[in-house]
Design a protein around this motif. Structure first.
Motif, mmCIF file in Angstrom:
data_model
loop_
_atom_site.group_PDB
_atom_site.id
_atom_site.type_symbol
_atom_site.label_atom_id
_atom_site.label_comp_id
_atom_site.label_asym_id
_atom_site.label_seq_id
_atom_site.Cartn_x
_atom_site.Cartn_y
_atom_site.Cartn_z
ATOM 1 N N ALA A 1 0.838 -1.210 0.000
ATOM 2 C CA ALA A 1 0.000 0.000 0.000
ATOM 3 C C ALA A 1 0.865 1.249 0.000
ATOM 4 O O ALA A 1 0.558 2.228 -0.701
ATOM 5 N N ASN A 2 1.952 1.229 0.752
ATOM 6 C CA ASN A 2 2.861 2.367 0.788
ATOM 7 C C ASN A 2 3.434 2.630 -0.602
ATOM 8 O O ASN A 2 3.481 3.781 -1.061
ATOM 9 N N LEU B 1 0.611 4.064 -2.833
ATOM 10 C CA LEU B 1 0.294 5.461 -2.523
ATOM 11 C C LEU B 1 1.400 6.408 -2.969
ATOM 12 O O LEU B 1 1.112 7.503 -3.456
ATOM 13 N N SER B 2 2.640 5.997 -2.838
ATOM 14 C CA SER B 2 3.719 6.893 -3.243
ATOM 15 C C SER B 2 3.796 7.013 -4.767
ATOM 16 O O SER B 2 4.229 8.037 -5.281
ATOM 17 N N ARG C 1 0.977 6.687 -6.804
ATOM 18 C CA ARG C 1 -0.261 7.289 -7.293
ATOM 19 C C ARG C 1 -0.464 8.708 -6.792
ATOM 20 O O ARG C 1 -1.097 9.493 -7.464
#
Length: 100
Positions: A60-61, A64-65, A67
């Motif tokens: 997820a990290n 997110l970084s 997107r």
């Protein structure tokens, strides 16, 4: 829908997915399995549930970084972000330690 048999961290699962999404699903399975095996290989985490949570957080990290570099996590300094991950890790230790 097509039934797809997979293995993650040595456990077998059957999933259903549209035929056109099968390759993407298998790529995702490989990523998750590789990440979980790497976390397990470090040897500090024994619980498969905890390994899965840590892999999910790492993936997820990364998502997110990629997107949203200026999105909701973009304004958190790297040290702060690592601190938040360590804090979540400590909470998981507490929860899983009492649940076992």
């Amino acid at each position: 829908m097509e039934r797809v048999d997979i293995a993650i961290l040595g456990r077998d699962y059957s999933l259903a997915c549209p035929l056109e999404e099968k390759d993407a699903l298998l790529s995702a399975v490989r990523l998750v399995d590789q990440r979980m095996l790497a976390i397990k290989g470090v040897g500090k985490i024994a619980s498969n549930e905890r390994i899965a949570v840590m892999a999910a957080i790492q993936i997820a990290n990364e998502l997110l970084s990629m997107r949203a570099p200026d999105g909701p996590l973009g304004n958190i300094a790297l040290g702060d972000f690592k601190g938040k991950i360590e804090s979540m890790n400590d909470m998981l230790d507490d929860v899983l330690g009492t649940a076992v």
